[in-house]
Motif scaffolding. Structure first.
Motif, short mmCIF file in Angstrom:
data_model
loop_
_atom_site.label_atom_id
_atom_site.label_comp_id
_atom_site.label_asym_id
_atom_site.label_seq_id
_atom_site.Cartn_x
_atom_site.Cartn_y
_atom_site.Cartn_z
N THR A 251 49.86 31.31 34.11
CA THR A 251 48.56 32.02 34.22
C THR A 251 48.47 33.37 34.73
O THR A 251 47.75 34.45 34.07
N ARG A 254 49.76 35.83 31.93
CA ARG A 254 48.79 35.88 31.07
C ARG A 254 47.75 37.09 31.56
O ARG A 254 47.26 38.04 31.05
N GLU A 255 47.52 36.83 32.85
CA GLU A 255 46.33 37.56 33.18
C GLU A 255 46.92 39.22 33.25
O GLU A 255 46.07 40.10 32.98
N GLN A 256 48.18 39.47 33.81
CA GLN A 256 48.84 40.82 33.93
C GLN A 256 48.63 41.27 32.43
O GLN A 256 48.52 42.61 32.01
N LEU A 257 49.27 40.50 31.48
CA LEU A 257 49.12 40.89 29.99
C LEU A 257 47.93 41.48 29.59
O LEU A 257 47.69 42.30 28.78
N LYS A 258 46.93 40.64 29.87
CA LYS A 258 45.40 40.95 29.67
C LYS A 258 44.93 42.55 30.20
O LYS A 258 44.49 43.16 29.36
N ASN A 259 45.50 42.37 31.60
CA ASN A 259 45.28 43.85 32.03
C ASN A 259 45.87 44.87 31.25
O ASN A 259 45.22 46.03 31.38
N MET A 261 46.70 45.12 28.17
CA MET A 261 45.99 45.36 26.96
C MET A 261 44.61 46.07 27.02
O MET A 261 44.20 46.96 26.36
N LYS A 262 43.78 45.63 28.11
CA LYS A 262 42.71 46.37 28.52
C LYS A 262 42.52 47.80 28.91
O LYS A 262 41.62 48.52 28.87
N TYR A 263 43.84 47.86 29.56
CA TYR A 263 43.97 49.25 30.30
C TYR A 263 43.55 50.36 29.54
O TYR A 263 42.76 51.38 29.81
N ASN A 266 39.74 50.76 28.95
CA ASN A 266 39.25 51.04 30.23
C ASN A 266 39.09 52.42 30.50
O ASN A 266 38.08 52.88 30.93
#
Length: 274
Positions: A251, A254-259, A261-263, A266
């Protein structure tokens, strides 16, 4: 696992396969007498990748099924000792490739990517040594992984049924049970890594053994060239996917990967707002 898999990618997919694919541009490597050293390092890295998968499976088995042993075995110090031992034994086991092969590259898509020493191809002694190599990697790991996963999965299923009974008949519509989700992920992880390992290695091992038997006179076990190519594609892929599977199922990863991708988005949004 990640370190061993990375070494396999470097030693096999880069340092071995690129010169084969572009042999005319890399013809100079035939004059460099280091192929047998390359072979020892490659097979040692591959053995480490395979046996680290076994130690990972054993670690899961102890952590889930052996609660008394868990506190003593599942420590950083024990993990370091186990990994160091596996690495040293893998290097010692694969030293025979140095004496079986020469230092010059064959530059062909062949199980032996170095020129072989005189008398090796038809030698029964060398054939036995090589077959023992394939028994230790990966046949023994196949068996160990299956033997360790069977009681692990059984223990998880039994514990899960007992937990559902304790939670009562209303557990289906109640709040999420993090413990049950964690156990379900453990079962999925074990099956995916084990199945991936066995599936991707099988073709390469079957072809390598049949090819070796053909050289010493067992002509009935000859396989078509497409089996060789398929095995050469799948076996390195196995060494690349286990670590990815283990990482993606976590988990936090996956959270770090989402961050990540969103960076960029943002940053763009922040610049527009300013």
């Amino acid at each position: 696992m990640a370190a061993a898999d990375r070494q396999v990618v470097i030693l096999d997919l880069i340092l071995r396969q690129i010169p084969v694919r572009y042999s005319s541009q890399f013809h100079f490597v035939m004059s460099i007498p280091v192929c047998n050293i390359h072979a020892v390092l490659l097979y040692a890295a591959t053995d480490c990748s395979v046996w680290f998968t076994v130690t990972f499976t054993f670690h899961r088995f102890v952590a889930i099924c052996c609660q008394k042993l868990k506190t003593k075995y599942c420590t950083e110090r024990t993990a370091a000792v186990v990994l160091e031992t596996v690495t040293v034994l893998s290097c010692l086991k694969d030293i025979f490739w140095y004496f079986m092969l020469t230092g010059k590259y064959y530059l062909d898509n062949d199980p032996w990517f170095c020129y072989r020493r005189d008398g090796v191809v038809g030698s029964t002694v060398w054939a036995i040594i090589e077959l023992l190599h394939y028994i230790l990697t990966p046949f023994v790991p196949f068996v160990l992984i299956l033997l360790l996963n069977a009681p692990t999965v059984r223990h998880i299923l039994v514990a899960s049924r007992a937990r559902r009974r304790l939670r009562g008949p209303s557990h289906g519509g109640g709040p999420r049970d993090p413990e049950m989700e964690s156990r379900r992920k453990s079962v999925i992880l074990l099956f995916v890594i084990s199945g991936n390992f066995i599936l991707f290695w099988s073709t390469y091992v079957v072809y390598s053994i049949c090819n070796r038997l053909w050289y010493i006179g067992f002509n009935a076990v000859s396989l078509p060239l497409c089996v060789q190519e398929l095995g050469f594609m799948l076996q390195p892929l196995s060494c690349c996917t286990n670590t990815c599977i283990y990482a993606v199922i976590q988990t936090k990863f996956r959270e770090q990967l989402k961050n990540v991708m969103k960076y960029p988005f943002n940053v763009i949004v922040k610049c527009i707002n300013q």
